[in-house]
Design a protein around this motif. Sequence first.
Motif, mmCIF file in Angstrom:
data_model
loop_
_atom_site.group_PDB
_atom_site.id
_atom_site.type_symbol
_atom_site.label_atom_id
_atom_site.label_comp_id
_atom_site.label_asym_id
_atom_site.label_seq_id
_atom_site.Cartn_x
_atom_site.Cartn_y
_atom_site.Cartn_z
ATOM 1 N N PRO A 84 -36.432 -2.205 23.984
ATOM 2 C CA PRO A 84 -37.683 -1.042 23.977
ATOM 3 C C PRO A 84 -37.913 -0.308 22.642
ATOM 4 C CG PRO A 84 -35.680 -0.067 25.163
ATOM 5 C CD PRO A 84 -35.583 -1.922 24.674
ATOM 6 N N ASP A 85 -38.985 0.218 22.500
ATOM 7 C CA ASP A 85 -39.283 1.008 21.346
ATOM 8 C C ASP A 85 -38.602 2.321 21.387
ATOM 9 O OD1 ASP A 85 -40.828 -1.024 20.132
ATOM 10 O OD2 ASP A 85 -42.451 -0.472 21.486
ATOM 11 N N VAL A 86 -38.576 2.870 22.594
ATOM 12 C CA VAL A 86 -38.148 4.121 22.921
ATOM 13 C C VAL A 86 -37.070 4.177 24.120
ATOM 14 C CG1 VAL A 86 -38.452 6.751 23.394
ATOM 15 C CG2 VAL A 86 -39.919 5.412 21.895
ATOM 16 N N TRP A 87 -35.827 4.817 23.999
ATOM 17 C CA TRP A 87 -35.086 4.727 24.995
ATOM 18 C C TRP A 87 -34.714 6.267 25.268
ATOM 19 C CZ3 TRP A 87 -29.059 3.803 24.520
ATOM 20 C CH2 TRP A 87 -28.364 4.215 25.951
ATOM 21 N N ILE A 88 -34.994 6.735 26.778
ATOM 22 C CA ILE A 88 -34.555 8.120 27.027
ATOM 23 C C ILE A 88 -33.531 7.910 28.154
ATOM 24 C CG2 ILE A 88 -35.588 10.214 27.697
ATOM 25 C CD1 ILE A 88 -38.402 9.324 27.176
ATOM 26 N N ALA A 89 -32.481 8.065 27.601
ATOM 27 C CA ALA A 89 -31.085 7.914 28.418
ATOM 28 C C ALA A 89 -30.925 9.286 28.983
ATOM 29 C CB ALA A 89 -29.907 7.548 27.735
ATOM 30 N N ASP A 90 -30.135 9.573 30.109
ATOM 31 C CA ASP A 90 -29.746 10.758 30.559
ATOM 32 C C ASP A 90 -28.939 11.688 29.630
ATOM 33 O OD1 ASP A 90 -27.695 9.503 31.297
ATOM 34 O OD2 ASP A 90 -27.370 10.161 33.091
ATOM 35 N N SER A 91 -28.103 10.882 28.702
ATOM 36 C CA SER A 91 -27.257 11.665 27.916
ATOM 37 C C SER A 91 -26.872 10.798 26.477
ATOM 38 C CB SER A 91 -25.813 11.856 28.456
ATOM 39 O OG SER A 91 -24.800 12.380 27.681
ATOM 40 N N SER A 92 -26.682 11.532 25.352
ATOM 41 C CA SER A 92 -26.402 10.882 24.114
ATOM 42 C C SER A 92 -24.813 10.569 24.123
ATOM 43 C CB SER A 92 -26.557 12.013 23.193
ATOM 44 O OG SER A 92 -25.749 13.165 23.416
ATOM 45 N N LEU A 93 -24.405 10.715 25.328
ATOM 46 C CA LEU A 93 -22.770 10.217 25.457
ATOM 47 C C LEU A 93 -23.024 8.498 25.483
ATOM 48 C CD1 LEU A 93 -21.336 12.239 28.299
ATOM 49 C CD2 LEU A 93 -20.393 11.851 25.568
ATOM 50 N N TRP A 94 -24.084 8.054 26.036
ATOM 51 C CA TRP A 94 -24.042 6.593 25.924
ATOM 52 C C TRP A 94 -24.519 6.066 24.676
ATOM 53 C CZ3 TRP A 94 -22.799 4.758 30.085
ATOM 54 C CH2 TRP A 94 -22.861 5.444 31.318
ATOM 55 N N PHE A 95 -24.614 6.774 23.482
ATOM 56 C CA PHE A 95 -24.986 6.077 22.035
ATOM 57 C C PHE A 95 -23.699 5.570 21.464
ATOM 58 C CE2 PHE A 95 -28.589 9.282 21.557
ATOM 59 C CZ PHE A 95 -29.550 8.330 22.323
ATOM 60 N N ASP A 96 -22.259 6.146 22.136
ATOM 61 C CA ASP A 96 -20.834 5.714 21.856
ATOM 62 C C ASP A 96 -20.812 4.311 22.074
ATOM 63 O OD1 ASP A 96 -20.517 8.079 20.734
ATOM 64 O OD2 ASP A 96 -18.858 8.594 22.013
ATOM 65 N N GLY A 97 -20.735 3.305 21.364
ATOM 66 C CA GLY A 97 -20.378 1.995 21.584
ATOM 67 C C GLY A 97 -21.491 1.194 21.271
ATOM 68 N N ILE A 98 -22.649 1.733 20.755
ATOM 69 C CA ILE A 98 -23.771 1.245 20.604
ATOM 70 C C ILE A 98 -23.892 0.793 19.025
ATOM 71 C CG2 ILE A 98 -26.263 1.281 20.251
ATOM 72 C CD1 ILE A 98 -26.499 2.477 22.983
ATOM 73 N N LYS A 99 -24.201 -0.287 18.414
ATOM 74 C CA LYS A 99 -24.127 -0.682 17.105
ATOM 75 C C LYS A 99 -24.671 0.407 16.264
ATOM 76 C CE LYS A 99 -26.179 -4.225 15.628
ATOM 77 N NZ LYS A 99 -26.535 -5.690 15.511
ATOM 78 N N ASP A 100 -24.094 0.816 15.272
ATOM 79 C CA ASP A 100 -24.803 1.974 14.108
ATOM 80 C C ASP A 100 -26.173 1.277 13.972
ATOM 81 O OD1 ASP A 100 -22.568 3.267 14.520
ATOM 82 O OD2 ASP A 100 -21.544 2.728 12.636
ATOM 83 N N GLY A 101 -26.978 2.170 13.406
ATOM 84 C CA GLY A 101 -28.500 1.895 13.250
ATOM 85 C C GLY A 101 -29.359 1.324 14.143
ATOM 86 N N VAL A 102 -28.852 1.054 15.466
ATOM 87 C CA VAL A 102 -29.857 0.788 16.486
ATOM 88 C C VAL A 102 -30.584 2.215 17.004
ATOM 89 C CG1 VAL A 102 -29.965 0.116 19.009
ATOM 90 C CG2 VAL A 102 -28.416 -0.748 17.532
#
Length: 524
Positions: A84-102
């Motif tokens: 997706p072009d934009v992702w609206i998760a419920d928390s920025s906690l989900w960014f841990d573990g996602i490849k840097d730069g995504v």
Amino acid sequence: MAAAVALVVGLALGGGGWLVYRNHTGCQDRSLTVTADPAIAAAVTEVAARYNAAHCADVNVVTGDSAQTARLLSSGDMTADARPDVWIADSSLWFDGIKDGVVRSAPSVASSPVVFAMTPEGAQRHVAKLAKQGWGGFRGDTYSLRLLDPEASATGMASLLALSSAAGSGADGLQTFSGMLQGVQPSSDATDAITALADQGTPPVLPVSEQTIWRQQQEGRQVTAVYPPTAPILDFPYAVLTADRDRGRVAAGLLAALRSSDGVARLHDAWLRTPGGDAGRLISAGLPAAAPRVLPVIRPGAARGMRDTWTKMRQGLRALALIDVSDATLARMGTATRTQAMAGALSSGFSMMEDDTEFGLWSFPGRDARPYRPLVSVGPLREISPPYGTRRARLLQQIGGLRPKKGRNGGLYDAILDAYRELSKGYRPGMLNEVLVLTGGASGANDRITLDRLVTELQKDFDPEHQVNITLMAFGEGVDMTPLKRIAAATEGAAYPIRNNQQIMTLFRCALALRVKDDLHCSR
């Protein structure tokens, strides 16, 4: 193309994702795909529809569970075209573990504090005390703590971080934190967990988002929100994943629309606050005007570290216990013999173990040519074991019948090696595989193998990738710890002197913490 991509993403997310809005405006040159968490997707869809109509845009919104989306993004299974072009998760906690730069940018578009759900009766009795204690209120046994699964829920992960913060740092903090989680069984579904809340002596408390409680109330469920003085928040980050400049401009326009007065009104309709905590017109519906102060536990890397701690604490246990019945255990330890003290310790330990714990029991010295006596084979405590009922009941029966005999000695080193190899043959990945030795002072003087030979054989058998550890507990005064420490070190295990019942109960209470830090000094 944008609508097709949105549909592909929705299908990839299985039951957690579906097409919420598909535009037919013919404005494909201003297209954007958005994946939004279910907690905010309806509001984003309404704002996107208005934005499309006003700006000749083609914004398509897909509902996607945040945990599933994070797994897809971190696994590499989602190609750049399908992302997706934009992702609206419920928390920025989900960014841990996602490849840097995504994730290129992620300002918050809404918020919902994590507060305490209780039954109305429980809240009425405890609201003042719990509202004052906050997350530190779970240090004792006043409340029955419930949790959402932190592997699948940002609320559950934020709750763990808040509890850890309240417990404090260092060895004492880890021990306190593990005590808070003793016996907690996480739930995979917030609705089921709220439905299951029932006061049974100790009032249950379930940390969930404020939005969840108010939505549950609208659906007629009897649940009350208790507000701690500080709380982590679900921050609903607006993560722009696209590097395309044209889509980036549309993403910026949608973000502005979500921040407009109309966008904020749609968020309030979804029982969400603004990023700053403003409840707006929801105040008239009963939502407190002021949210709790933000507990700043959601930081980059926090979820990754806590996930590792949680995994270690949640590991199942597969153990074979060796209990000493040599004449050394006839010595007294307080008002009981050492055998009685060891039997009591094991019996107390069983009361703290989950039913899926796998456990077996040998005693030593053995009889005839064998250095040990097999009493109960290793298996789940819940397993039926006629005529005793369950394996747990059979173990308790066997432990209660242990009697040392004068003149019986030896078997310590021989039995340890045999037990280690027996447990290693059935090694279970994902579990703690452990030989637990309880001795009252038995020596290896009459054994077939020496201490040096035992240590050499254990070092040779030990596999760091498939660890079987040896933990030794020496009951009573005067037991030589030097050989026991050498045996433990050969398998990255531990050896503990036990002088009284308080020490053994301390070990049991901090058992979860020891899974995280095996050289932890248990202080209470």
